[in-house]
Design a protein around this motif. Structure first.
Motif, PDB file in Angstrom:
ATOM      1  N   VAL A  10       0.755  -1.077   0.121  1.00  0.00           N
ATOM      2  CA  VAL A  10      -0.288   0.075  -0.048  1.00  0.00           C
ATOM      3  C   VAL A  10       1.281   0.994  -0.198  1.00  0.00           C
ATOM      4  N   ALA A  11       0.118   2.809  -0.677  1.00  0.00           N
ATOM      5  CA  ALA A  11       1.026   3.677   0.127  1.00  0.00           C
ATOM      6  C   ALA A  11      -0.087   4.419   0.479  1.00  0.00           C
ATOM      7  N   CYS A  12       1.142   5.786   1.729  1.00  0.00           N
ATOM      8  CA  CYS A  12       0.082   6.619   2.232  1.00  0.00           C
ATOM      9  C   CYS A  12      -0.684   7.265   1.524  1.00  0.00           C
ATOM     10  N   LEU A  13      -2.253   7.680   1.427  1.00  0.00           N
ATOM     11  CA  LEU A  13      -3.246   8.171   0.639  1.00  0.00           C
ATOM     12  C   LEU A  13      -2.304   9.650   0.733  1.00  0.00           C
ATOM     13  N   GLY A  14      -1.393  10.445   2.089  1.00  0.00           N
ATOM     14  CA  GLY A  14      -2.033  11.468   1.879  1.00  0.00           C
ATOM     15  C   GLY A  14      -0.646  11.637   0.964  1.00  0.00           C
ATOM     16  N   CYS A  15       0.762  11.234   1.073  1.00  0.00           N
ATOM     17  CA  CYS A  15       2.337  11.302   0.315  1.00  0.00           C
ATOM     18  C   CYS A  15       2.730  10.526  -0.783  1.00  0.00           C
ATOM     19  N   ASP A  16       2.099   8.959  -0.542  1.00  0.00           N
ATOM     20  CA  ASP A  16       1.860   7.940  -1.383  1.00  0.00           C
ATOM     21  C   ASP A  16       3.833   7.623  -0.594  1.00  0.00           C
ATOM     22  N   ALA A  17       4.333   7.650   0.328  1.00  0.00           N
ATOM     23  CA  ALA A  17       5.124   6.797   0.780  1.00  0.00           C
ATOM     24  C   ALA A  17       4.861   5.348   1.162  1.00  0.00           C
ATOM     25  N   PRO A  18       5.507   3.998   1.820  1.00  0.00           N
ATOM     26  CA  PRO A  18       4.312   3.100   1.501  1.00  0.00           C
ATOM     27  C   PRO A  18       5.083   2.772   2.669  1.00  0.00           C
ATOM     28  N   ASP A  19       4.364   1.203   2.155  1.00  0.00           N
ATOM     29  CA  ASP A  19       3.231   0.429   3.442  1.00  0.00           C
ATOM     30  C   ASP A  19       2.628   0.441   4.073  1.00  0.00           C
ATOM     31  N   ARG A  20       1.952   2.025   4.301  1.00  0.00           N
ATOM     32  CA  ARG A  20       0.676   2.558   4.753  1.00  0.00           C
ATOM     33  C   ARG A  20       0.119   3.058   4.703  1.00  0.00           C
ATOM     34  N   ALA A  21      -1.102   2.947   5.122  1.00  0.00           N
ATOM     35  CA  ALA A  21      -2.283   3.568   3.876  1.00  0.00           C
ATOM     36  C   ALA A  21      -2.258   5.234   4.817  1.00  0.00           C
ATOM     37  N   LEU A  22      -1.519   5.447   5.966  1.00  0.00           N
ATOM     38  CA  LEU A  22      -1.324   7.193   5.887  1.00  0.00           C
ATOM     39  C   LEU A  22      -0.794   6.852   6.832  1.00  0.00           C
ATOM     40  N   CYS A  23       0.714   7.589   6.431  1.00  0.00           N
ATOM     41  CA  CYS A  23       1.868   7.611   6.966  1.00  0.00           C
ATOM     42  C   CYS A  23       2.059   8.545   8.819  1.00  0.00           C
ATOM     43  N   ARG A  24       2.927   8.396   8.868  1.00  0.00           N
ATOM     44  CA  ARG A  24       2.523   8.687  10.789  1.00  0.00           C
ATOM     45  C   ARG A  24       3.237  10.363  10.825  1.00  0.00           C
ATOM     46  N   SER A  25       3.535  10.998   9.897  1.00  0.00           N
ATOM     47  CA  SER A  25       3.686  12.217   8.670  1.00  0.00           C
ATOM     48  C   SER A  25       2.335  12.328   8.799  1.00  0.00           C
ATOM     49  N   CYS A  26       1.610  12.023   8.141  1.00  0.00           N
ATOM     50  CA  CYS A  26       0.403  12.652   7.412  1.00  0.00           C
ATOM     51  C   CYS A  26      -0.618  12.341   8.743  1.00  0.00           C
ATOM     52  N   ARG A  27      -0.681  11.665   9.469  1.00  0.00           N
ATOM     53  CA  ARG A  27      -1.634  10.812  10.535  1.00  0.00           C
ATOM     54  C   ARG A  27      -1.485  12.207  11.737  1.00  0.00           C
ATOM     55  N   ALA A  28       0.305  12.748  12.419  1.00  0.00           N
ATOM     56  CA  ALA A  28       0.245  14.224  12.681  1.00  0.00           C
ATOM     57  C   ALA A  28      -0.519  15.264  11.749  1.00  0.00           C
ATOM     58  N   ALA A  29      -0.203  14.895  11.013  1.00  0.00           N
ATOM     59  CA  ALA A  29      -0.977  16.668  10.367  1.00  0.00           C
ATOM     60  C   ALA A  29      -2.480  16.435   9.879  1.00  0.00           C
ATOM     61  N   LEU A  30      -3.009  15.228  10.432  1.00  0.00           N
ATOM     62  CA  LEU A  30      -4.668  14.822  10.298  1.00  0.00           C
ATOM     63  C   LEU A  30      -4.756  15.350  11.963  1.00  0.00           C
ATOM     64  N   ASP A  31      -3.993  14.797  12.572  1.00  0.00           N
ATOM     65  CA  ASP A  31      -3.983  15.150  14.081  1.00  0.00           C
ATOM     66  C   ASP A  31      -4.847  16.201  13.962  1.00  0.00           C
ATOM     67  N   GLU A  32      -3.686  17.241  13.704  1.00  0.00           N
ATOM     68  CA  GLU A  32      -3.512  19.443  13.569  1.00  0.00           C
ATOM     69  C   GLU A  32      -4.970  19.616  13.305  1.00  0.00           C
ATOM     70  N   ARG A  33      -5.712  19.306  11.894  1.00  0.00           N
ATOM     71  CA  ARG A  33      -6.667  20.048  11.532  1.00  0.00           C
ATOM     72  C   ARG A  33      -7.975  19.943  13.012  1.00  0.00           C
ATOM     73  N   PRO A  34      -8.187  20.995  12.366  1.00  0.00           N
ATOM     74  CA  PRO A  34      -9.382  21.688  13.200  1.00  0.00           C
ATOM     75  C   PRO A  34     -10.808  20.837  13.449  1.00  0.00           C
ATOM     76  N   GLN A  35     -11.518  20.568  14.361  1.00  0.00           N
ATOM     77  CA  GLN A  35     -12.415  19.864  14.667  1.00  0.00           C
ATOM     78  C   GLN A  35     -13.914  21.539  14.037  1.00  0.00           C
ATOM     79  N   ARG A  36     -14.909  20.800  13.407  1.00  0.00           N
ATOM     80  CA  ARG A  36     -15.949  22.524  13.429  1.00  0.00           C
ATOM     81  C   ARG A  36     -17.337  22.041  14.187  1.00  0.00           C
ATOM     82  N   VAL A  37     -17.763  23.038  14.144  1.00  0.00           N
ATOM     83  CA  VAL A  37     -19.167  23.392  14.846  1.00  0.00           C
ATOM     84  C   VAL A  37     -19.771  24.224  13.822  1.00  0.00           C
TER      85      VAL A  37
END
Length: 220
Positions: free
Chosen positions: A22-49
């Motif tokens: 598999v490749a990361c859906l965020g940056c195409d890095a190999p071996d993960r659906a979402l690499c550690r860096s992209c997951r960290a970036a995802l966690d930083e995204r704001p919530q919405r109300v």
């Protein structure tokens, strides 16, 4: 914030990648659906109300960019390996809603369309919440819309805004909620028509919606 390392999980992922590349859906890095860096970036995204049907809706993410890609991969291609990063924050919002609500509050999820459920083979909201540790939720029931409201041959995307409202009103029903507080959960809220119908259904059955939660919301 960089996620903590998980040596055993990393080793397992490396072995699985030999057989199921598999490749990361965020940056195409190999071996993960979402690499550690992209997951960290995802966690930083704001919530919405936002407000839907006069009720506060807490969304884990805005429905754009990487979040939109992950949800489409999950819902259209059955990529259950991306459910974890999305589900943890969704489940956290549900737990917070319950903590803010009166004792005895019930969690009801908005059901997927029968066609979508058959195509995927799973309920997206059930999967997302389970990945975040929330189980045992109830659901609203679907009631077919009268044929007279529907334009022949038109799917939801082909309908006008008024047609979408007409095709949605009265299509959900809540049971056993009379006198109870309810938290509603869905995966994606766009126009808010379906969630507003869920709010109406609970109220019609004598319940009170105290919070709506979604994995993602289009910014209103």
């Amino acid at each position: 914030m960089t996620p903590a390392p998980h040596p055993w999980r990393d080793a397992l992922v490396a072995v699985l990648a030999l057989f199921l590349p598999v490749a990361c859906l965020g940056c195409d890095a190999p071996d993960r659906a979402l690499c550690r860096s992209c997951r960290a970036a995802l966690d930083e995204r704001p919530q919405r109300v936002r407000l839907v049907g006069g009720v506060r809706l807490d969304a884990a993410f805005e429905y754009e960019g990487l979040v939109r890609t992950l949800l489409l991969e999950l819902k259209l291609r059955g990529r259950v390996d991306v459910a974890g990063p999305l589900g943890h924050r969704t489940a956290a919002l549900v737990r917070q809603a319950l903590a803010d609500a009166p004792p005895g509050t019930v969690v009801l999820r908005v059901p997927p369309s029968p066609r979508g459920r058959r195509r995927r083979g799973f309920d997206t909201v059930v999967l997302l919440l389970a990945r975040g540790g929330v189980r045992g939720t109830g659901r609203l029931r679907r009631v077919p819309a009268p044929a007279s409201r529907l334009r022949a041959g038109a799917g939801q995307k082909e309908r006008t805004a008024l047609e979408r409202v007409a095709a949605t009103v009265g299509t959900l029903r809540a049971v056993r909620v009379e006198g109870r507080a309810v938290v509603l959960v869905d995966d994606v809220v766009t126009t808010g028509v379906t969630m507003a119908e869920a709010v109406r259904a609970v109220r019609a059955a004598g319940g009170r919606v105290v919070r709506c939660v979604a994995t993602a919301s289009v910014e209103a």
